[in-house]
Design an enzyme around this catalytic site. Sequence first.
Site, PDB file in Angstrom:
ATOM      1  N   HIS A  38       1.585  -5.054  24.779  1.00  0.00           N
ATOM      2  CA  HIS A  38       2.141  -4.308  23.644  1.00  0.00           C
ATOM      3  C   HIS A  38       1.010  -3.507  22.993  1.00  0.00           C
ATOM      4  O   HIS A  38      -0.105  -4.001  22.830  1.00  0.00           O
ATOM      5  CB  HIS A  38       2.756  -5.291  22.644  1.00  0.00           C
ATOM      6  CG  HIS A  38       3.120  -4.649  21.354  1.00  0.00           C
ATOM      7  ND1 HIS A  38       3.872  -3.496  21.292  1.00  0.00           N
ATOM      8  CD2 HIS A  38       2.822  -4.981  20.061  1.00  0.00           C
ATOM      9  CE1 HIS A  38       4.019  -3.156  20.027  1.00  0.00           C
ATOM     10  NE2 HIS A  38       3.396  -4.027  19.263  1.00  0.00           N
ATOM     11  N   ASN A  92       1.775   2.392  17.497  1.00  0.00           N
ATOM     12  CA  ASN A  92       2.614   1.231  17.828  1.00  0.00           C
ATOM     13  C   ASN A  92       4.082   1.657  17.755  1.00  0.00           C
ATOM     14  O   ASN A  92       4.601   1.909  16.667  1.00  0.00           O
ATOM     15  CB  ASN A  92       2.307   0.119  16.816  1.00  0.00           C
ATOM     16  CG  ASN A  92       3.095  -1.151  17.075  1.00  0.00           C
ATOM     17  OD1 ASN A  92       4.039  -1.165  17.858  1.00  0.00           O
ATOM     18  ND2 ASN A  92       2.720  -2.221  16.404  1.00  0.00           N
ATOM     19  N   CYS A 121       8.610  -6.224  18.435  1.00  0.00           N
ATOM     20  CA  CYS A 121       7.712  -5.630  19.443  1.00  0.00           C
ATOM     21  C   CYS A 121       7.807  -6.322  20.807  1.00  0.00           C
ATOM     22  O   CYS A 121       7.320  -5.784  21.800  1.00  0.00           O
ATOM     23  CB  CYS A 121       6.275  -5.624  18.939  1.00  0.00           C
ATOM     24  SG  CYS A 121       6.091  -4.789  17.358  1.00  0.00           S
TER      25      CYS A 121
HETATM   26  N1  ACO Z   1      -7.266   3.769   5.342  1.00  0.00           N
HETATM   27  C1  ACO Z   1      -8.346   3.368   4.671  1.00  0.00           C
HETATM   28  N2  ACO Z   1      -8.509   2.120   4.226  1.00  0.00           N
HETATM   29  C2  ACO Z   1      -7.520   1.238   4.471  1.00  0.00           C
HETATM   30  C3  ACO Z   1      -6.361   1.596   5.160  1.00  0.00           C
HETATM   31  C4  ACO Z   1      -6.251   2.912   5.613  1.00  0.00           C
HETATM   32  N3  ACO Z   1      -5.187   3.351   6.304  1.00  0.00           N
HETATM   33  N4  ACO Z   1      -5.571   0.511   5.254  1.00  0.00           N
HETATM   34  C5  ACO Z   1      -6.208  -0.503   4.641  1.00  0.00           C
HETATM   35  N5  ACO Z   1      -7.382  -0.056   4.161  1.00  0.00           N
HETATM   36  C6  ACO Z   1      -8.404  -0.800   3.433  1.00  0.00           C
HETATM   37  C7  ACO Z   1      -7.878  -2.058   2.831  1.00  0.00           C
HETATM   38  O1  ACO Z   1      -7.300  -1.774   1.569  1.00  0.00           O
HETATM   39  C8  ACO Z   1      -9.139  -2.886   2.702  1.00  0.00           C
HETATM   40  O2  ACO Z   1      -9.805  -2.492   1.539  1.00  0.00           O
HETATM   41  P1  ACO Z   1     -10.543  -3.572   0.587  1.00  0.00           P
HETATM   42  O3  ACO Z   1     -11.560  -4.226   1.485  1.00  0.00           O
HETATM   43  O4  ACO Z   1     -11.126  -2.720  -0.477  1.00  0.00           O
HETATM   44  O5  ACO Z   1      -9.447  -4.477   0.143  1.00  0.00           O
HETATM   45  C9  ACO Z   1      -9.990  -2.425   3.870  1.00  0.00           C
HETATM   46  O6  ACO Z   1      -9.405  -1.207   4.335  1.00  0.00           O
HETATM   47  C10 ACO Z   1     -10.151  -3.424   5.003  1.00  0.00           C
HETATM   48  O7  ACO Z   1      -8.898  -3.897   5.374  1.00  0.00           O
HETATM   49  P2  ACO Z   1      -8.747  -5.021   6.440  1.00  0.00           P
HETATM   50  O8  ACO Z   1      -7.361  -5.545   6.363  1.00  0.00           O
HETATM   51  O9  ACO Z   1      -9.864  -5.995   6.310  1.00  0.00           O
HETATM   52  O10 ACO Z   1      -8.986  -4.208   7.809  1.00  0.00           O
HETATM   53  P3  ACO Z   1      -8.865  -4.763   9.284  1.00  0.00           P
HETATM   54  O11 ACO Z   1     -10.106  -4.434  10.009  1.00  0.00           O
HETATM   55  O12 ACO Z   1      -8.366  -6.159   9.321  1.00  0.00           O
HETATM   56  O13 ACO Z   1      -7.722  -3.847   9.882  1.00  0.00           O
HETATM   57  C11 ACO Z   1      -5.374  -3.681  10.379  1.00  0.00           C
HETATM   58  C12 ACO Z   1      -6.439  -3.806   9.297  1.00  0.00           C
HETATM   59  C13 ACO Z   1      -5.617  -2.407  11.154  1.00  0.00           C
HETATM   60  C14 ACO Z   1      -4.004  -3.615   9.720  1.00  0.00           C
HETATM   61  C15 ACO Z   1      -5.484  -4.883  11.300  1.00  0.00           C
HETATM   62  O14 ACO Z   1      -5.476  -6.080  10.561  1.00  0.00           O
HETATM   63  C16 ACO Z   1      -4.369  -4.927  12.301  1.00  0.00           C
HETATM   64  O15 ACO Z   1      -4.251  -4.082  13.170  1.00  0.00           O
HETATM   65  N6  ACO Z   1      -3.528  -5.966  12.234  1.00  0.00           N
HETATM   66  C17 ACO Z   1      -2.419  -6.076  13.136  1.00  0.00           C
HETATM   67  C18 ACO Z   1      -1.256  -5.454  12.484  1.00  0.00           C
HETATM   68  C19 ACO Z   1      -0.301  -4.888  13.485  1.00  0.00           C
HETATM   69  O16 ACO Z   1      -0.630  -4.467  14.572  1.00  0.00           O
HETATM   70  N7  ACO Z   1       0.944  -4.849  13.064  1.00  0.00           N
HETATM   71  C20 ACO Z   1       1.906  -4.234  13.884  1.00  0.00           C
HETATM   72  C21 ACO Z   1       3.108  -5.001  14.009  1.00  0.00           C
HETATM   73  S1  ACO Z   1       2.866  -6.444  14.879  1.00  0.00           S
HETATM   74  C22 ACO Z   1       2.558  -6.120  16.357  1.00  0.00           C
HETATM   75  O17 ACO Z   1       2.890  -5.067  16.838  1.00  0.00           O
HETATM   76  C23 ACO Z   1       1.893  -7.147  17.089  1.00  0.00           C
END
Ligand code: ACO
Length: 320
Positions: free
Chosen positions: A247, A277, A114
Amino acid sequence: MTIYSRIVGTGSYLPSKILTNQDLERMVDTTDEWVFTRTGIRQRHVAADTENSSDLALAASRKAIEAAGIRPQDIGLIVVATTTPDMVFPSTACMLQAKLGTKGCPAFDIQAVCSGFVYGLGAADKFVRSGQYGYALVVAAEVYSRILDWNDRSTCVLFGDGAGAVVLKQDKAPGIMSCHLHADGSYADVLSVPGTVSGGKISGRPLLQMDGSTVFKFAVKALGEVAEEALAANHLQTSDIDWLIPHQANIRIIQATAKKLGLSMEKVVTTVERHANTSAASIPLALDEAVRDGRIRAGQHVLLEGVGGGFTWGSVLIKW
Ligand code: ACO
């Protein structure tokens, strides 16, 4: 005389197919409400089966070249940032060069996930500043739809496909004021596509995996630090930034970064709601949008900042 580089044309391209959160509700156990509240994403574009990164790069490049008022044969250097190349080799930059109908100039890919666009801009800036090339084309193109597990709701909702491009030109004044690039390979397992081609077969799992919350925390920290680093190096204050183009991974990461800097969200360009993204392509896609709709104007300070797999992170500060 000191030589600088300046962006004299921008372009971008999004595939025509749009996949909304409602479409995803029919594919995995998710909801529009969950995806939007956690990420700020409503929809993403997905490339057709016949479209590769070099095709997306070509469409974005043509627009940037046209905006710069030059011809493809005027370009002295082609740099393509991509994590989703058309094939193992030749590079996507060489494929793009052929599609642009030009030859002879150096063309190479940059792999910084990214952060690829800020890495590419940083590299091309050095070449242009050396005086060797009058014009450089810097492109970021991604088809993440090809490296996602469409059954994994925790990753497939986050990404989209697209491309963005800029033309750099030699100038007597900046232009690009500074580039700061960083990496820490000890985080490799936190965000990766742990597969490759070996012995005629795919070895390892060629689909994106990540530890979302570690990525989230690292991204907020890195984007805050790299912005401070750029401001300090140029003796500027947050109030001197006219536009921040981070980003586009998650609106909550972007909001936390702006808050840390003390910058109003009105000064932040965001496209994550419509593009999701697009990895390396997210910054030039947002830049092109803000240039074409007239938000970015001559003389303004524009700060680009990326963070991604590796981890890699970095900034480019521009006087437009
Ligand atoms: N729909 C519904 N529920 C979901 C989904 C979905 N698509 N995905 C995950 N869940 C559930 C999980 O299973 C979890 O359930 P549980 O509590 O029963 O285990 C629950 O939702 C909560 O998950 P969390 O991981 O706590 O949610 P969070 O608020 O942290 O958000 C997310 C998750 C969106 C992935 C966040 O951590 C994030 O954006 N991280 C950055 C990742 C990223 O941007 N990666 C891209 C590449 S790197 C970059 O570009 C910088």
